[in-house]
Design a protein around this motif. Structure first.
Motif, PDB file in Angstrom:
ATOM      1  N   ASP A 230       0.819  -1.212   0.000  1.00  0.00           N
ATOM      2  CA  ASP A 230       0.000   0.000   0.000  1.00  0.00           C
ATOM      3  C   ASP A 230       0.855   1.267   0.000  1.00  0.00           C
ATOM      4  N   PHE A 231       2.141   1.120   0.317  1.00  0.00           N
ATOM      5  CA  PHE A 231       3.034   2.271   0.413  1.00  0.00           C
ATOM      6  C   PHE A 231       4.032   2.353  -0.739  1.00  0.00           C
ATOM      7  N   GLY A 232       4.147   1.301  -1.518  1.00  0.00           N
ATOM      8  CA  GLY A 232       5.076   1.331  -2.639  1.00  0.00           C
ATOM      9  C   GLY A 232       5.705  -0.027  -2.878  1.00  0.00           C
ATOM     10  N   PRO A 233       6.230  -0.261  -4.089  1.00  0.00           N
ATOM     11  CA  PRO A 233       6.758  -1.588  -4.438  1.00  0.00           C
ATOM     12  C   PRO A 233       8.109  -1.917  -3.818  1.00  0.00           C
ATOM     13  N   THR A 234       8.852  -0.910  -3.353  1.00  0.00           N
ATOM     14  CA  THR A 234      10.158  -1.164  -2.751  1.00  0.00           C
ATOM     15  C   THR A 234      10.218  -0.510  -1.373  1.00  0.00           C
ATOM     16  N   THR A 235      11.155  -0.983  -0.560  1.00  0.00           N
ATOM     17  CA  THR A 235      11.308  -0.400   0.774  1.00  0.00           C
ATOM     18  C   THR A 235      11.662   1.080   0.683  1.00  0.00           C
ATOM     19  N   ALA A 236      12.537   1.426  -0.275  1.00  0.00           N
ATOM     20  CA  ALA A 236      12.926   2.829  -0.438  1.00  0.00           C
ATOM     21  C   ALA A 236      11.711   3.699  -0.751  1.00  0.00           C
ATOM     22  N   GLU A 237      10.846   3.221  -1.651  1.00  0.00           N
ATOM     23  CA  GLU A 237       9.656   4.004  -2.003  1.00  0.00           C
ATOM     24  C   GLU A 237       8.671   4.080  -0.841  1.00  0.00           C
ATOM     25  N   GLN A 238       8.607   3.028  -0.054  1.00  0.00           N
ATOM     26  CA  GLN A 238       7.734   3.036   1.126  1.00  0.00           C
ATOM     27  C   GLN A 238       8.199   4.086   2.133  1.00  0.00           C
ATOM     28  N   MET A 239       9.517   4.177   2.332  1.00  0.00           N
ATOM     29  CA  MET A 239      10.042   5.185   3.250  1.00  0.00           C
ATOM     30  C   MET A 239       9.816   6.590   2.698  1.00  0.00           C
ATOM     31  N   GLU A 249      13.479  15.838  11.765  1.00  0.00           N
ATOM     32  CA  GLU A 249      14.897  15.479  11.708  1.00  0.00           C
ATOM     33  C   GLU A 249      15.132  14.210  10.883  1.00  0.00           C
ATOM     34  N   ALA A 250      14.083  13.432  10.643  1.00  0.00           N
ATOM     35  CA  ALA A 250      14.226  12.175   9.901  1.00  0.00           C
ATOM     36  C   ALA A 250      13.711  12.263   8.473  1.00  0.00           C
ATOM     37  N   HIS A 251      13.242  13.444   8.058  1.00  0.00           N
ATOM     38  CA  HIS A 251      12.694  13.597   6.709  1.00  0.00           C
ATOM     39  C   HIS A 251      13.687  13.161   5.643  1.00  0.00           C
ATOM     40  N   ASP A 252      14.889  13.687   5.720  1.00  0.00           N
ATOM     41  CA  ASP A 252      15.881  13.404   4.684  1.00  0.00           C
ATOM     42  C   ASP A 252      16.287  11.938   4.681  1.00  0.00           C
ATOM     43  N   LEU A 253      16.407  11.367   5.869  1.00  0.00           N
ATOM     44  CA  LEU A 253      16.803   9.965   5.960  1.00  0.00           C
ATOM     45  C   LEU A 253      15.741   9.073   5.321  1.00  0.00           C
ATOM     46  N   ALA A 254      14.472   9.314   5.645  1.00  0.00           N
ATOM     47  CA  ALA A 254      13.398   8.502   5.072  1.00  0.00           C
ATOM     48  C   ALA A 254      13.224   8.793   3.585  1.00  0.00           C
ATOM     49  N   GLY A 255      13.270  10.063   3.228  1.00  0.00           N
ATOM     50  CA  GLY A 255      13.032  10.441   1.836  1.00  0.00           C
ATOM     51  C   GLY A 255      14.171  10.118   0.902  1.00  0.00           C
ATOM     52  N   GLY A 256      15.373   9.942   1.455  1.00  0.00           N
ATOM     53  CA  GLY A 256      16.539   9.689   0.604  1.00  0.00           C
ATOM     54  C   GLY A 256      16.597   8.302   0.021  1.00  0.00           C
ATOM     55  N   GLY A 257      15.856   7.375   0.605  1.00  0.00           N
ATOM     56  CA  GLY A 257      15.800   6.033   0.049  1.00  0.00           C
ATOM     57  C   GLY A 257      17.016   5.174   0.287  1.00  0.00           C
ATOM     58  N   GLN A 258      17.921   5.611   1.169  1.00  0.00           N
ATOM     59  CA  GLN A 258      19.158   4.863   1.396  1.00  0.00           C
ATOM     60  C   GLN A 258      19.217   4.191   2.768  1.00  0.00           C
ATOM     61  N   ALA A 259      18.235   4.429   3.604  1.00  0.00           N
ATOM     62  CA  ALA A 259      18.269   3.904   4.963  1.00  0.00           C
ATOM     63  C   ALA A 259      18.054   2.390   4.987  1.00  0.00           C
ATOM     64  N   ARG A 260      18.708   1.735   5.939  1.00  0.00           N
ATOM     65  CA  ARG A 260      18.444   0.317   6.205  1.00  0.00           C
ATOM     66  C   ARG A 260      17.251   0.252   7.152  1.00  0.00           C
ATOM     67  N   VAL A 261      16.263  -0.522   6.780  1.00  0.00           N
ATOM     68  CA  VAL A 261      14.990  -0.536   7.496  1.00  0.00           C
ATOM     69  C   VAL A 261      14.785  -1.872   8.205  1.00  0.00           C
ATOM     70  N   SER A 262      14.378  -1.778   9.456  1.00  0.00           N
ATOM     71  CA  SER A 262      13.979  -2.962  10.214  1.00  0.00           C
ATOM     72  C   SER A 262      12.614  -2.687  10.827  1.00  0.00           C
ATOM     73  N   TYR A 263      12.011  -3.742  11.386  1.00  0.00           N
ATOM     74  CA  TYR A 263      10.643  -3.612  11.892  1.00  0.00           C
ATOM     75  C   TYR A 263      10.592  -3.916  13.390  1.00  0.00           C
ATOM     76  N   LEU A 264       9.886  -3.062  14.099  1.00  0.00           N
ATOM     77  CA  LEU A 264       9.766  -3.167  15.550  1.00  0.00           C
ATOM     78  C   LEU A 264       8.770  -4.266  15.932  1.00  0.00           C
ATOM     79  N   ASP A 265       8.790  -4.648  17.193  1.00  0.00           N
ATOM     80  CA  ASP A 265       7.789  -5.582  17.694  1.00  0.00           C
ATOM     81  C   ASP A 265       6.440  -4.877  17.800  1.00  0.00           C
TER      82      ASP A 265
END
Length: 276
Positions: A230-239, A249-265
């Motif tokens: 629902d957010f996009g076909p790739t993790t980068a696009e979802q972020m 403070e996290a806009h650029d990190l999320a929008g840049g598409g380069q962050a390593r993403v993990s999922y919380l409990d």
């Protein structure tokens, strides 16, 4: 019939009897109306729901189930609101804002009703049988425009098909891991503002989103994993899709598409004011 055949037949009969014994009958909310008794979605009034959530839901989305359940007048008011939702006609040309407000409120009101039926309880997961018995997400159903809709149907067959990913920060499954339950009704005139506000509140919660700019890492609610498409076909696009809603403070990190993403409990504990 051979001995093996008799054994197989007996096994099927036992299985069928067991299924019949333990299969849950749907719990139906709302009321059946003739087509002539129904009204356009634009005439549905969410004021009863607004009054109730203002009274029993705090700014963090926690619900005072105990006090609500003890107030017979307000329990009846919730039932009347659900009956009112049954009066709707869902026309093909209904405005998206009207539909979003209607179905988000319906999902949340049915969920609250379902918890109030079971309370005291510690988690909605206590009422989600996987094989036999009552499953609140499938067996608790609201009559809408002459058809019964389960919570799963509202979410997957209606709301997600509207292609508005912010619904995932508005519909609430009565759990701490969910977005906050808004203590006002969603209304068509300000649905966009409400969806954005609740999305920002969701990502401002460090139990649902945190990041490290130096390490270029993001840890986010598993809602983004479960409903990734629902957010996009790739993790980068979802972020990139959620970037407008995360802390500044996290806009650029999320929008840049380069962050390593993990999922919380995910915290399935009940969103109960008495517990937290």
């Amino acid at each position: 019939m051979s001995t093996l055949g008799r054994i197989i037949t007996l096994a099927f009969l036992i299985a069928a009897e067991t299924t019949s014994t333990f299969a849950a009958s749907p719990v139906t909310l709302g009321k059946n109306l003739t087509a002539s008794e129904r009204i356009p979605i634009a005439r549905i009034d969410h004021v009863q729901w607004d009054t109730l959530v203002k009274k029993y839901v705090n700014s963090k989305g926690m619900v005072d189930y105990e006090r609500w359940q003890k107030n017979s007048s307000d329990m009846q008011k919730l039932d009347r609101y659900l009956d009112h939702l049954s009066e709707v006609i869902i026309a093909a040309d209904a405005k998206k804002a009207d539909q979003l407000a209607f179905w988000i409120n319906a999902y949340n009101a049915v969920t609250v009703k379902g918890i109030l039926r079971e309370y005291p309880t510690t988690s909605i997961r206590n009422h989600t049988a996987k094989f036999f018995g009552y499953n609140i997400w499938d067996d608790l159903q609201l009559i809408v425009d002459g058809k019964s809709y389960s919570l799963n149907q509202m979410e997957h067959e209606v709301l997600r098909k509207m292609q508005e990913p912010r619904i995932h920060f508005a519909i609430v499954c009565a759990s701490i891991g969910c977005p906050r339950l808004l203590n006002e009704a969603y209304v068509p005139s300000k649905i966009d503002q409400q969806l954005t506000s609740n999305a920002k509140a969701f990502f401002a919660d460090p139990t649902k989103f945190n990041y490290d700019k130096t390490m270029k890492t993001i840890a986010v609610s598993p809602i983004l994993d479960w409903f990734s498409e629902d957010f996009g076909p790739t993790t980068a696009e979802q972020m990139q899709r959620i970037a407008p809603f995360v802390p500044k403070e996290a806009h650029d990190l999320a929008g840049g598409g380069q962050a390593r993403v993990s999922y919380l409990d995910y915290d399935w504990d009940l969103n109960d004011q008495a517990k937290k």
